[in-house]
Structure formats: C-alpha cells, structure tokens
Design an enzyme around this catalytic site. Structure first.
Site, PDB file in Angstrom:
ATOM      1  N   GLU A 144      50.304  60.627  81.049  1.00 57.33           N
ATOM      2  CA  GLU A 144      51.458  59.698  81.057  1.00 57.33           C
ATOM      3  C   GLU A 144      51.799  59.250  82.470  1.00 57.33           C
ATOM      4  OE1 GLU A 144      51.240  62.666  79.494  1.00 57.33           O
ATOM      5  OE2 GLU A 144      50.643  61.653  77.651  1.00 57.33           O
ATOM      6  N   ASP A 166      43.762  64.163  78.698  1.00 59.31           N
ATOM      7  CA  ASP A 166      45.108  64.602  78.307  1.00 59.31           C
ATOM      8  C   ASP A 166      46.089  64.419  79.471  1.00 59.31           C
ATOM      9  OD1 ASP A 166      47.056  65.704  76.712  1.00 59.31           O
ATOM     10  OD2 ASP A 166      46.503  67.778  77.135  1.00 59.31           O
ATOM     11  N   ASP A 226      51.591  66.037  70.848  1.00 62.86           N
ATOM     12  CA  ASP A 226      51.973  67.357  70.342  1.00 62.86           C
ATOM     13  C   ASP A 226      52.981  67.260  69.198  1.00 62.86           C
ATOM     14  OD1 ASP A 226      50.297  68.169  72.265  1.00 62.86           O
ATOM     15  OD2 ASP A 226      51.851  68.854  73.660  1.00 62.86           O
TER      16      ASP A 226
HETATM   17  C1  GLC Z   1      48.854  69.249  75.812  1.00 65.80           C
HETATM   18  C2  GLC Z   1      48.007  68.535  74.767  1.00 65.80           C
HETATM   19  C3  GLC Z   1      47.481  69.534  73.769  1.00 65.80           C
HETATM   20  C4  GLC Z   1      46.679  70.596  74.513  1.00 65.80           C
HETATM   21  C5  GLC Z   1      47.536  71.262  75.580  1.00 65.80           C
HETATM   22  C6  GLC Z   1      46.740  72.225  76.433  1.00 65.80           C
HETATM   23  O1  GLC Z   1      50.004  69.775  75.248  1.00 65.80           O
HETATM   24  O2  GLC Z   1      48.737  67.518  74.127  1.00 65.80           O
HETATM   25  O3  GLC Z   1      46.689  68.904  72.808  1.00 65.80           O
HETATM   26  O4  GLC Z   1      46.213  71.563  73.612  1.00 65.80           O
HETATM   27  O5  GLC Z   1      48.077  70.266  76.421  1.00 65.80           O
HETATM   28  O6  GLC Z   1      45.718  71.588  77.103  1.00 65.80           O
END
Ligand code: GLC
Length: 768
Positions: free
Chosen positions: A389, A386, A471
């Site tokens: 970017e 995650d 998200d």
């Molecule tokens: C980011 C991710 C999401 C995750 C959050 C906490 O917003 O896109 O999927 O739950 O981080 O880790």
C-alpha cells in the site's frame, strides 16, 4: 472562446473557456470522451499514468453547434454529443438515441483547493465498480468511498474504508437507459460520495479534473471499452487457475512436503503451494533461511515432480542491514525513497528497520524485477507481492508491530523529469511493484507466462497481476461479502481476483469452511489461506465430511477448467469479467440490481452459494429464460424465484439453456493428463460458445498456436442440434474422444454420443 487544436496528448481536441477554467474535450472514439479541466495549464502525461495516449485511439470527426445557452459537440456516425453550458462549465451527454445521461449537477472545479465533479443521478440509476470495497452490498448507492491504498488496521468488515486498492472506476446502469462508466485519471487521494440522493460527487485533493466517459450502452460494452483504456489482463499460465493452498507459514521445508503429500494422498486437486514470509532469512526479501529451507531448489523440483508449483511472497520493505546485498545495492544506486530533507526513509515492517524502493522510477522497477532471479533460479514459479500500500508498523515487528500507517506524503518520488511527492504516487505503489515483478519475470523466463499476485494497486493493476482482497476473517459476513467484492472488482476492470478461502484471521468452523469452498471454486483466483496463530485450515482439518465436500468442489473446479480457461482467454482479449453479477447479462431486469449473493461464472453458469450459517435451503432468483439445475438436470422456467434445497454439501448451481459446457476429466493438477475425454454438457436451447485451447503456458498462442472450436446448440422442430467445430487454428490438442451429453429430459438420464475428435465439423441430432 472555443479553440480546436491538439491536446497535450497529441489528439485533436476542443478547448472552451468557462468560468471554472479551460475545459478540454477529446473524443477518443465516437463513444469514449475525455474531459479535462485545469486551474492553469494542462499537465503533461505521466509515464506512470494508466491510459494509453489519446491519439492511440481511432478518434472521430465532430461538429460544433452553438447557441447562447449551449455549446454542443456531436461526434460523427451517431456517437455521443457533449452539451456544455458555457456560462457555468456544466456538461451533459446525449447518445445517438437522444438519451441524456452523465449530467453535471454542479459546475466542475479544479483549482488549488482541489477537484470536484458532481453528477446527477437518475431515480432508477444504479452504481457498481469502485474497486475494492467492503460490505455485502453489490450496488453502491448511499456509500462514501475513498481512494487511498491502505492496509485497514481493523478487520475490514462493513463500513471499513478505504481498502488496499484504489480504483476510481464506476459503472452506472439503469433499465432502458444506456449503461456508462467513468474512470477518473487522478492518482491523488480522492473519494466518491453517493450519500446525497440524486447525486454522485467525486472529490480529489489535488491534480486535475480528468475523466474518461465510456459509453455502453450495455454493461459488457462498458467493461470492454474500459479494458481498451485501462488495459487487458495478460493470459495467465493455466496452472494458476487451479487450486492454491497457502498458510502463513508452511515452514520448514518438511512441512511444505507434508502438505503436498496430504493433498495428493487425500486426492484433493491442487496446483500451487504458497511460501509465506518465514522462508526468508530474517525477512530479508530475495533470500532463503538456510536452516528451514536448506535446499529450496530440491524442494521445488521434488514438488514439481508431483505436479505442484511454488509461489513465494515478497514484501517491498528491504531490511536496513549493511551486510545484506539487496540493501547495499539499492542504497548505492539511490533506489530507496527519501524524505523531504533527503534522508532515506526508514520504517518498521517484518524485518524491523526497513527502507522502501521507489517503484515509480523505471530503473528501480528493472532492478527489483531482476532480483527475483534468486527465486526463479531456485524453481519458484510465481511471486506473491504483499504489503505494498505500502503499509508500515509503528513498532518493530519483533516487538509486536503496533498500529499501521504509511510513508510521509511529502517524500519526493518519481523519475527526474517527473518529480512529484508520495501524495501523488502513493496509490500507485502496489501497481509499480506488480509491474516490476511482472516485467522481471518476463525477462527472467521469456518463454513462460508470468504468474504474480498482488495486494494493493491502482486502476489498471490487471495488466500485471492477479490480486486478492487482503486479510479477511473467518466469519460468515466475510464469506457473504466476497461475491459482491469480487464482482465489483471485475466491473472495475480487474478480472483475476479472489479472497482467502476459509478466511485469514480467526478460526473457521467446519460449516463455514464447507460453505466457503463451495463459493470459493467460483473465484477466478482460488486460494485457501490463513494466518499464523489460527487453527489449521487445510480442507482435511475439519473432519471427513468437510474434506469430502472440499474434494467434491475442487473436483468440479478442475472438471470445469476447459470452460474456465476459455473465460480467462475472453477476459484477456475483451476485458470481460470472469465472475459477473447477474446485471451484467440482464441489465434491464430490476430484480437483479441488488442481487449480491448470486453470480454468473461466464455466460452459462449461475451459482447461488450459501453464505449464512444454519441454512439448508435458500431462495434463488432465475432471470427470464430457461435454466437447468446443474445437479439434477431439472428444467426450470426463469423470471421466477425458487426455493433451492442446500444441504451442507450442496452448492445451488444452474446452467443457462443453450449452453454447451466443455468439461475435462478429473485431474490432480492441471497438466496431469491430456484433455480426454472432452465432455460437452449440453442443455437444450439456443446458444453458442467458442471453446479456446492452447499449450497453457507459453506465448506461442500469440503467433497463432491456439485453436477455437465453435460449439453451437439449437432447437429445430422437436430436435436438438449440436454442432461441434470445425477446430480452427494451428494448435493441435492431444488425441481424444468427445462425449456430447444432452441434459434436460426430465427424470431421464442424459443422452450421450461419443466420437473421436478429428477436428472436423460434426453435427449431432437428439430427439427431445
Ligand atoms: C499480510 C498478508 C497475508 C500474509 C501476512 C504475512 O497480512 O495480507 O496474506 O499471510 O501478511 O506475510
């Protein structure tokens, strides 16, 4: 001046001096041409670049014809002809049928002020792909789209741009014309501007003009050739095609166990549970919180015994903490990104003060891949990558996080012989992390196909990971957007994709959740996920009716697994998307060019989900041919629009005539039991499907341990002939019965025949 010599990539090429600079044309094969224009010398190939070297392709002979106004380079055997105006540098292309396409509207440009390429757009031409985009439109004309991987600060509703991924790939389609695609091999910040009628403009802030033209002539041939160029997705483990249940965060371990128990008790099929950031010790990646997860290995083993796998999240930001081994090791080996004045870059993310690995260096990827051992040794089955970017916060997360940004573009990055700045490799950060994760998992567990998931990435990301669209929100607009978003990702070369079912931020309503799970079982990557602070969004949190709907559709997904797994195998071997817009199969039908809310799941199933509130019916366009209603077996004539009833528990779903859909028994998880009986749901017509099977988890299939059963359906006289097999290949499925069930006899129930599957050829006749 025309010169013929080897390109910097070692393939025979044609160099022409034009006013904008030297143009280099390389025919990778008769229908794939690389065009390069550089202000000065052509730069050497980057190790992080996506495409294989030009000489890896078969090449072709060509002939050069020249007259005062045009220089023509024609590939042998009816391939493409490149037509160049030497006075301006403008290029256009002609196919073997003398059809003109992909013409420059203006001279190309690549100099110190940037890169520009403007293509003419024909009236009837339509554009798809462009990676991850917002809005409910499938077709992208009129849009201005940027390629710069970003965690959008505001909700990513229509108009929000850019998004997490940067995939400078598009597909152009027009009725009666050849479909073609372009991939711009430039990782700098760039954009596509389709706002001006009659033209498509590509701009990049630096680097070369370097694009690959991929000729169809059909959309499926374009995607197959894109896969040869940008890479195929690996075959994932079969369990990853099951349902994934997630939330930020299931914590402590008892909560994970409770969710698992609820899923089994309520008979909601599920294979995977995700652990979000709260399993870690103070958000330190590759650690466990000892209080909340005192015995993660036991947790993983107990869940495994119930048929669940665990996937855990990993973020790139490493907590700056001298007592933390990962930080120390990265610092000692100088693996973290430094700024222009050679100071290690510190920014805020979840663990507050953090530093960031330089994934463009191979040794950093290897180090990171190996760090995953703490997770795999514990029994973690897959990695969720995650925040890559990469995104950073303006304030410490412990103080609210604040707005989001990224790293300074002037940070030096890359291996010593390919030094550059963040500006050139920013878009590759997610891909580098995914590559590190994939290659690490492969080393740590060489017998198992890796599963990983990733948020950011560049073209070619499919080589290392599945991806989700970040998200989204629990809103109807985001449900409606999901299909065009995922279909365009598939056309951009990335088949294994999904969005968070139910929506991540905000609170889903029972109606929204019901409709979302109906659409969500079509997503190649099928996961329910929601944010901390939102209402609980497990399927049972919306009352009995919605729970029953979730069960019905998860059961359908699981019954479809034999069909779906074959689609994944096809995606792996050919690059074909799994979820496809109708234009993929009907490229000459103008009625489908803008159809954003209907989708094909493989060649045989077409779904028309309800994506708006309060609907109990919707219009459904059936392209030419015969279709069958999946639920009633009613025969429907295509080239028509019907009104489909759609009460809350109903997903309008249609099967193409001639289909033989392989379906399995109901299962709580993908390897709960053998595929017995194997049911072939047959729909009168003419068609064929090569049903693929293997052990579902190892690499033995690469040594021939797989089997393909050809399923053929044909109408002969008044009879339907169904042929099964013979089974071909070394893999031996467990003993099983095959039920052939023929639909379409009006109000009559389907006709069935059952036999033991010996692998031998069978032909069955049904009177219609
Ligand atoms: C980011 C991710 C999401 C995750 C959050 C906490 O917003 O896109 O999927 O739950 O981080 O880790």
């Amino acid at each position: 001046m025309i010169t013929q010599k080897l390109s910097p990539d070692g393939a025979p090429a044609i160099y022409v001096d034009t006013p904008p600079g030297q143009l280099c044309l390389t025919f990778l094969q008769p229908d794939i041409v690389r065009v390069r224009l550089a202000g000065g010398n052509f730069s050497p190939r980057r190790s992080w670049a996506v495409p294989p070297p030009d000489h890896a392709f078969s090449g072709t002979d060509w002939e050069v014809f020249s007259d005062p106004s045009t220089l023509r380079v024609a590939a042998a055997s009816g391939g493409l002809t490149a037509n160049l105006d030497p006075a301006t540098g403008r290029l256009s292309f002609t196919d073997g049928q003398k059809r003109n396409f992909c013409s420059d509207a203006e001279p190309p440009k690549a100099d110190s002020s940037g890169v520009q390429c403007v293509k003419e757009v024909a009236d009837s031409e339509h554009f798809y792909g462009f990676g991850e985009r917002t809005g409910i439109q499938l077709e992208r004309s009129g849009r201005w789209m940027h390629n710069w991987t970003t965690d959008p600060a505001q909700m990513h509703s229509t108009g929000v741009d850019p998004m997490y991924k940067a995939i400078p790939v598009y597909l152009a389609v027009r009725p009666g014309g050849p479909a073609y695609g372009l991939y711009f091999n430039n990782t700098w910040r760039s954009s596509f501007d389709l706002r001006m009628p009659g033209q498509l403009m590509y701009l990049a802030e630096a680097g070369e003009l370097d694009y690959y033209l991929v000729y169809g002539p059909t959309p499926s041939e374009v995607t197959e050739k894109f896969a040869a160029l940008l890479g195929h997705m690996p075959l994932p483990p079969r369990w990853s095609l099951g349902y994934h249940q997630s939330r930020w965060s299931y914590t402590p371990d008892q909560e994970v166990r409770r969710i698992a128990a609820e899923l089994r008790r309520r008979k909601l099929p599920c294979d995977v549970l995700h652990l979000d950031i709260d399993y870690m010790d103070g958000y330190r990646v590759f650690t466990w919180d000892k209080e909340r997860f005192p015995n993660p290995a036991r947790l993983a083993a107990d869940l495994r015994a119930q048929g669940f796998r665990l996937v855990s999240i990993i973020d790139p930001g490493v907590k700056s903490d001298p007592d933390y081994a990962v930080y120390r090791s990265g610092l000692e080996q100088d693996y973290f990104i430094r700024d222009a004045s050679r100071q290690v870059v510190h920014r805020y993310v979840w663990p507050d003060d953090s530093v960031f690995p330089d994934f463009s260096r191979p040794e950093v990827r290897a180090w990171w891949g190996e760090l995953q051992r703490t997770l795999t040794d514990t029994g973690i089955a897959g990695i969720w990558n995650d925040m890559n970017e990469p995104v950073v916060f303006s304030l410490p997360f412990s103080q609210g996080g604040g707005s989001v940004g990224s790293l300074p573009v002037d940070c030096p990055q890359g291996p010593p012989d390919e030094r550059t700045t963040h500006a050139e490799v920013h878009n590759l950060y997610g891909s580098g992390m995914a590559q590190a994760s994939y290659e690490g998992l492969l080393k740590l567990r060489p017998e198992d196909r890796p599963f990983n998931l990733c948020r950011s990435g560049f073209a070619g990301i499919q080589r290392w990971t599945a991806s989700w669209m970040g998200d989204n929100a629990s809103s109807w607009e985001h449900l409606e957007m999901s299909l065009p978003q995922l279909m365009n990702m598939g056309l951009s070369g990335t088949p294994f994709v999904g969005v968070d079912i139910g929506g991540f931020t905000d609170h889903a309503t029972p109606e929204l959740f019901a409709r979302w799970i109906e659409a969500g079982i079509l997503y190649p990557f099928c996961r329910g996920h929601s944010a901390i602070g939102t209402i609980q969004q497990q399927p049972w949190d919306f009352g009995e009716q919605v729970e029953a709907i979730a069960r019905k559709y998860l059961e359908l997904r699981y019954r479809l697994l034999p069909y779906l797994y074959t689609l994944f195998y096809q995606a792996h071997t050919t690059g074909q998307p799994i979820l496809r817009p109708l234009l993929y199969h009907f490229p000459d039908d103008p009625a489908v060019f803008h159809l954003h809310d209907q989708a094909m799941l493989g060649p045989s199933l077409m779904a028309a989900p309800i994506v708006q509130p309060g609907r109990h019916a919707r219009s459904v366009y059936l392209p030419a041919g015969v279709w069958y209603d999946y639920w009633t077996s009613e025969r429907l004539e295509g080239a028509s629009t019907i009104l489909a009833p759609a009460p809350l528990d109903h997903l309008p779903l249609y099967v193409r005539a001639g289909a033989a859909l392989p379906l399995g028994p109901l299962m709580a998880y993908t390897d709960e039991k053998p595929l017995d009986p194997l049911t072939l749901e047959v729909y009168p017509g003419n068609g064929q499907f090569d049903f693929y099977e293997d052990d579902g988890h190892s690499f033995a299939y690469q040594d021939g341990e797989f089997t393909v059963t050809q399923l053929a359906v044909s109408l002969e006289g008044g009879r339907l002939v169904v042929s099964v097999g013979p089974r071909q290949g070394r893999y031996q499925p467990d003993p099983r019965r095959i039920i052939v069930r023929v639909h379409g006899g009006g109000s009559q129930p389907p006709v069935e025949e059952t036999f033991e599957d010996t692998g031998a050829f069978r032909r069955l006749y049904f009177d219609l």
